[in-house]
Motif scaffolding. Structure first.
Motif, PDB file in Angstrom:
ATOM      1  N   VAL A 236       0.854  -1.204   0.000  1.00 19.85           N
ATOM      2  CA  VAL A 236       0.000   0.000   0.000  1.00 19.85           C
ATOM      3  C   VAL A 236       0.886   1.249   0.000  1.00 19.85           C
ATOM      4  CG1 VAL A 236      -1.758   1.317   1.243  1.00 19.85           C
ATOM      5  CG2 VAL A 236      -1.904  -1.171   1.160  1.00 19.85           C
ATOM      6  N   LYS A 237       1.872   1.259   0.884  1.00 18.91           N
ATOM      7  CA  LYS A 237       2.783   2.419   0.968  1.00 18.91           C
ATOM      8  C   LYS A 237       3.401   2.707  -0.391  1.00 18.91           C
ATOM      9  CE  LYS A 237       7.177   2.903   1.438  1.00 18.91           C
ATOM     10  NZ  LYS A 237       8.501   2.728   1.369  1.00 18.91           N
ATOM     11  N   ASP A 238       3.891   1.678  -1.059  1.00 20.83           N
ATOM     12  CA  ASP A 238       4.578   1.903  -2.332  1.00 20.83           C
ATOM     13  C   ASP A 238       3.613   2.190  -3.484  1.00 20.83           C
ATOM     14  OD1 ASP A 238       7.129   1.773  -1.271  1.00 20.83           O
ATOM     15  OD2 ASP A 238       7.181  -0.414  -1.376  1.00 20.83           O
ATOM     16  N   SER A 239       2.331   2.162  -3.167  1.00 19.28           N
ATOM     17  CA  SER A 239       1.336   2.585  -4.159  1.00 19.28           C
ATOM     18  C   SER A 239       0.804   3.978  -3.815  1.00 19.28           C
ATOM     19  CB  SER A 239       0.167   1.596  -4.170  1.00 19.28           C
ATOM     20  OG  SER A 239       0.641   0.286  -4.312  1.00 19.28           O
ATOM     21  N   PHE A 240       1.364   4.584  -2.775  1.00 17.55           N
ATOM     22  CA  PHE A 240       0.834   5.849  -2.273  1.00 17.55           C
ATOM     23  C   PHE A 240       1.931   6.912  -2.172  1.00 17.55           C
ATOM     24  CE2 PHE A 240      -0.124   8.602   1.392  1.00 17.55           C
ATOM     25  CZ  PHE A 240      -1.368   9.086   1.032  1.00 17.55           C
ATOM     26  N   ASN A 241       3.040   6.565  -1.493  1.00 16.38           N
ATOM     27  CA  ASN A 241       4.132   7.515  -1.255  1.00 16.38           C
ATOM     28  C   ASN A 241       5.368   6.687  -0.920  1.00 16.38           C
ATOM     29  OD1 ASN A 241       5.892   9.488  -0.346  1.00 16.38           O
ATOM     30  ND2 ASN A 241       4.622  10.181   1.344  1.00 16.38           N
ATOM     31  N   SER A 242       6.393   6.783  -1.760  1.00 15.35           N
ATOM     32  CA  SER A 242       7.579   5.951  -1.514  1.00 15.35           C
ATOM     33  C   SER A 242       8.334   6.365  -0.256  1.00 15.35           C
ATOM     34  CB  SER A 242       8.555   6.057  -2.686  1.00 15.35           C
ATOM     35  OG  SER A 242       7.904   5.819  -3.883  1.00 15.35           O
ATOM     36  N   TYR A 243       8.173   7.630   0.153  1.00 16.10           N
ATOM     37  CA  TYR A 243       9.034   8.162   1.229  1.00 16.10           C
ATOM     38  C   TYR A 243       8.212   8.804   2.349  1.00 16.10           C
ATOM     39  CZ  TYR A 243      12.037   8.264  -2.947  1.00 16.10           C
ATOM     40  OH  TYR A 243      12.699   7.960  -4.099  1.00 16.10           O
ATOM     41  N   PRO A 244       7.402   8.048   3.061  1.00 18.47           N
ATOM     42  CA  PRO A 244       6.597   8.702   4.107  1.00 18.47           C
ATOM     43  C   PRO A 244       7.429   9.163   5.310  1.00 18.47           C
ATOM     44  CG  PRO A 244       6.183   6.335   4.117  1.00 18.47           C
ATOM     45  CD  PRO A 244       7.081   6.609   2.955  1.00 18.47           C
ATOM     46  N   VAL A 245       8.639   8.603   5.482  1.00 17.43           N
ATOM     47  CA  VAL A 245       9.459   8.990   6.637  1.00 17.43           C
ATOM     48  C   VAL A 245      10.670   9.794   6.172  1.00 17.43           C
ATOM     49  CG1 VAL A 245      10.827   8.123   8.568  1.00 17.43           C
ATOM     50  CG2 VAL A 245       8.674   6.996   7.977  1.00 17.43           C
TER      51      VAL A 245
END
Ligand code: PMP
Length: 353
Positions: A236-245
């Motif tokens: 899910v993260k890599d379908s939304f934002n590669s760099y949330p942190v």
């Protein structure tokens, strides 16, 4: 309502966070920690080479995940990190609960859960709390058709916590779907379910740096679970934002994790102040629900919640009042420093006189 909004956006009911006031108030409304982050956090900020900001952060946040894995005695591959645990929860809703059956949730719990459910079109099955305002953990997951179970332990905004044994009983019953335990407040006196993840591959535990690590302004949250659940979150993260942190957040988070002594000292202070506050509120005639979190939920038989909230606000003290039929009588009061709680008690003495 705007003609430009998509039908889905028209249907949303967004979460309303507690007020972040501009004026100087005794701020006891959003469960922040009254103590500063670990001294190593300041050092990490000073040592951070500005030139690093040119580069994107590590998309896998390997260093921060390693530090969390060491803290929880799990493998790095069993840890996921995100931009606050709210984001981790949002990813988990999408990764695990988007099935046709309803998601089991306590009727009174963290008010972001219904917001995410609405965002992703997930139906909720709510379970009333019992007469003591405790989550009825035996009813969670009891229906044969469900997309999963989510609850906060300690619960918000009641503060009640379940034992590890009762969580394990739930996990023995619900094996085919994800059981998510939100441990935002666990460090203030409850038992963490992280120790169960080895035996229950469907258990996901989320946590945050915002409360016991005093870093709400940084936005760091995490999840611990089996590798297959962590991989689901990563998809899910890599379908939304590669760099949330951010790379800066990662360095600061590691510094906070490294200082166990500061962490232990601050949480002990909060726990001691909570118990002192509970006694003092009770001596003013308040009913105070037993809490294992850094807040208490309390009500007075003779004074309405809204009236108490307004009276405190006039005296420069901000607490949380939920305008819902079940919680209308109550105030949720974050545990601050002893001085802040003295101011609260003095103000309540005047208001309730
Ligand atoms: N879970 C619960 C139960 C909370 O009360 C909060 C704080 N509002 C969160 C998760 C989210 O915390 P954060 O996004 O700051 O990590």
């Amino acid at each position: 309502m705007s003609q430009y909004w998509s039908p889905a956006v028209r249907e949303l009911t967004p979460y309303v966070p507690g007020e972040q006031p501009r004026e100087q108030l005794v701020k006891l409304n959003t469960n922040e920690n009254p103590y500063p982050p670990a001294p190593g956090v300041g050092q990490a900020l000073r040592d951070y080479a500005t030139d690093h900001l040119r580069l994107y952060p590590d998309p896998t946040s390997a260093a921060l995940r390693k530090a969390l894995a060491e803290t929880f005695q799990v493998a790095d591959s069993q840890v996921f990190v995100g931009n606050g645990s709210d984001e981790v929860l949002a990813f988990a809703f999408q990764a695990f609960f988007c099935h046709s059956a309803p998601l089991d949730v306590p009727a009174i719990s963290y008010s972001f859960y219904p917001v995410y459910a609405n965002l992703y079109g997930i139906e909720l099955r709510t379970h009333p709390l019992d007469a003591n305002w405790e989550v009825d953990i035996e009813s969670l997951g009891s229906a044969p058709e469900r997309s999963g179970v989510i609850f906060a332990n300690p619960n918000a905004p009641t503060g009640h916590a379940h034992s590890l044994a009762s969580i394990e009983q739930l996990l023995q019953r619900v094996t085919d779907r994800v059981v998510l335990v939100d441990e935002a407040y666990v460090d203030f006196g409850a038992e963490s379910a992280v120790t169960l993840i080895e035996r229950y591959p469907n258990l996901l535990v989320t946590g945050t740096f915002s409360k016991s690590r005093s870093l709400a302004g940084l936005r760091l949250g995490y999840a611990v679970g089996s590798e297959e659940l962590i991989n689901g979150l990563q998809r899910v993260k890599d379908s939304f934002n590669s760099y949330p942190v951010d790379s800066l957040a990662s360095v600061v988070g590691i510094a906070a994790l490294n200082d166990t002594e500061h962490f232990e000292t601050c949480r002990e202070y909060v726990i001691t102040t909570r118990e002192r506050t509970r006694q003092r509120l009770e001596s003013l005639g308040f009913e105070v629900l037993p809490s294992k979190a850094n807040f208490v939920l309390t009500r007075h038989p003779d004074h309405a919640g809204a009236q108490l909230f307004a009276g405190l606000r006039e005296r420069g003290i901000l607490v949380r009042h939920f305008n819902t039929p079940e919680l209308n009588d109550f105030l949720r009061i974050t545990i601050g420093t002893d001085d802040e709680m003295d101011s609260l008690i003095e103000a309540l003495q005047v208001i309730c006189a």
